[in-house]
Design an enzyme around this catalytic site. Structure first.
Site, short mmCIF file in Angstrom:
data_model
loop_
_atom_site.label_atom_id
_atom_site.label_comp_id
_atom_site.label_asym_id
_atom_site.label_seq_id
_atom_site.Cartn_x
_atom_site.Cartn_y
_atom_site.Cartn_z
N LYS A 1 60.71 78.71 12.78
CA LYS A 1 62.06 79.14 12.37
C LYS A 1 61.99 79.99 11.11
O LYS A 1 61.19 79.72 10.21
CB LYS A 1 62.92 77.89 12.15
CG LYS A 1 64.41 78.17 11.95
CD LYS A 1 65.18 76.86 11.85
CE LYS A 1 66.67 77.07 11.64
NZ LYS A 1 67.42 75.79 11.56
N SER B 1 71.35 75.40 14.49
CA SER B 1 70.99 76.72 14.03
C SER B 1 69.59 77.16 14.46
O SER B 1 69.22 78.32 14.30
CB SER B 1 71.09 76.78 12.50
OG SER B 1 70.15 75.89 11.91
N SER C 1 70.75 70.74 13.90
CA SER C 1 70.24 72.08 14.18
C SER C 1 68.98 72.14 15.03
O SER C 1 68.60 73.21 15.49
CB SER C 1 70.00 72.84 12.87
OG SER C 1 71.22 73.15 12.25
#
Length: 431
Positions: A37, A112, A136
């Site tokens: 990420k 996310s 997330s």
């Protein structure tokens, strides 16, 4: 050292940055492709948090988890798209555009960590690393039909994670199956002296499918108002499957659930307003020409560099921490947070794991939820685990209209192994 070339057909826009030629060594993850990420620092590779304000930022060091992955022989092939600074549930709040759900390009992948989930679900990588502040990792895992774990708070080092809300967020693994997730988790878990919240609890466990005698708490609140009845039915069938394998379902309640979402958003925005104050837009990000005062220049740089949702949350957090409102909002949120912890502690005296839906509904269409408050409500089932710091996992348990539904499993502090075993048992039982 060995070499691997990586040229993915990224039609879902899972990546912000890809690494065409990767070197990797020997180890338990030798040659395993891993996506990271874009809020996790990678030495020599641009790390933007999907924000304009960090455009051009290249960290001079690796996050601790990245170092561990490299030492284990993993091939880190790219940085994945995300909601800017982790603020979102859809991966639409990215300065680089939205990521698409690999199962239906008209739908969101969740957020996310949507880029990480999409990269795994699309088969672009073997596994991925995400971060989970209020769901997330688990939300995109549920929406994309993969497995995602939010570890117990402190079990994975946050050194090198660009902070959004320090007391809530945790780095965790994402994969297509529980065994692969477990293999990845065994590498990244453990103590790190550079993270004051890190706990010396390494994960050295191979999942087992025997859940005879396991007591599963089924909270009424996870199946109530706001939860799609079809989702609730699919998840109840999954719990029935676990019962058929020797587990026992026990009804329970989490009364503090009604305060959890409010407590979460006051807490995370307050921490974000402090954490993001350091981003001034001077060193990185878009250049904004101004002859005004430093104060005005700073304001204009941040306005140009931060997206709408990030600005909204900074303002909310600053308001919550203001002298006249601190007691009314922030202190009350911490009281509610303790109530959530107390409820979990009470329930776990009688049960081993808690089970329910990961998300109230299946993945929604791109642009469908433009109202921020409506979007915040979709976090209702995931934020309690972050407030309490307990481990939580999402595993696919069925489909509605060809879109996956996630079964959420929540465990006691540092009993990540138990929820992983439960997910593994379910996965084997459905096979």
């Amino acid at each position: 050292m060995k070499k691997l070339t990586f040229h993915p057909d990224d039609s879902v826009h899972a990546f912000i940055t890809t690494i065409p030629e990767v070197t990797y060594g020997d180890g338990p993850l030798s040659g395993v492709t891993v996506a990271v990420k874009d809020n996790i620092s990678t030495k020599g590779i641009e790390t933007t948090c999907a924000s304009k304000i960090l455009k051009g930022y290249i960290p001079p060091y690796d996050a601790h988890v990245v170092t561990l992955l490299k030492n284990a022989g993993a091939a880190i092939v790219g940085k994945t798209n995300m909601d800017e600074f982790g603020m979102g549930t859809t991966t639409e709040n990215s300065a680089y555009g939205p990521t698409l759900n690999p199962l239906d390009h008209q739908r969101v992948p969740g957020g996310s960590s949507g880029g990480s989930a999409a990269a795994v679900a699309a088969g672009l990588v073997d596994c991925a690393i995400g971060s989970d502040t209020g769901g997330s990792i688990r939300c995109p895992a549920a929406f994309c039909g993969i497995v995602g774990l939010k570890p117990t708070y402190g079990r994975v080092s946050r050194f090198g994670l660009i902070a959004y809300a320090n007391s809530l967020e945790q780095i965790g693994p994402m994969a297509r199956d529980v065994q692969t997730l477990s293999n990845l988790y065994s590498v990244i878990a453990g103590h790190d002296s550079r993270d004051a919240t890190s706990v010396d609890k390494p994960y050295k466990h191979n999942p087992v499918s025997d859940i005879t005698g396991l007591k599963i708490g089924v909270p009424d609140e996870f199946f109530g108002e706001g939860v799609n009845p079809n989702v609730a039915e699919v998840v109840r069938q999954a719990i029935d499957t676990l019962e058929s394998m020797g587990a026992t379902a026990v009804p329970c309640t989490i009364p503090s659930m009604k305060y959890a979402l409010s407590a979460y958003y006051v807490t995370c925005t307050s921490e974000a307003s402090s954490n993001l104050a350091r981003f001034d837009g001077v060193r990185y990000g878009p250049a904004v020409g101004t002859l005004k005062s430093w104060h005005d220049a700073y304001s204009e740089q941040r306005k140009a560099g931060f997206g709408k949702e990030v600005r909204r949350r900074i303002i909310l957090g600053t308001f919550s921490l203001a002298a006249g409102y601190y007691g009314r909002y922030y202190q009350k949120a911490q009281t509610a947070r303790q109530m959530v912890r107390d409820d979990f502690e009470r329930i776990f005296r009688d049960v081993d794991v808690i089970a329910g839906p990961t998300m109230p509904d299946i993945a929604f269409k791109l642009g469908e939820k433009s109202d921020p408050l409506q979007m915040y409500l979709s976090d209702i089932l995931t934020v309690p685990a972050n407030l309490a710091g307990v481990p939580a996992l999402s595993v696919p348990c069925g489909k509605i209209n060809s879109m996956p539904v996630g079964l959420q499993l929540i465990g006691r502090y540092f009993e990540d192994e138990r929820i992983i075993d439960t997910a593994y048992a379910y996965e084997q039982g459905r096979a």
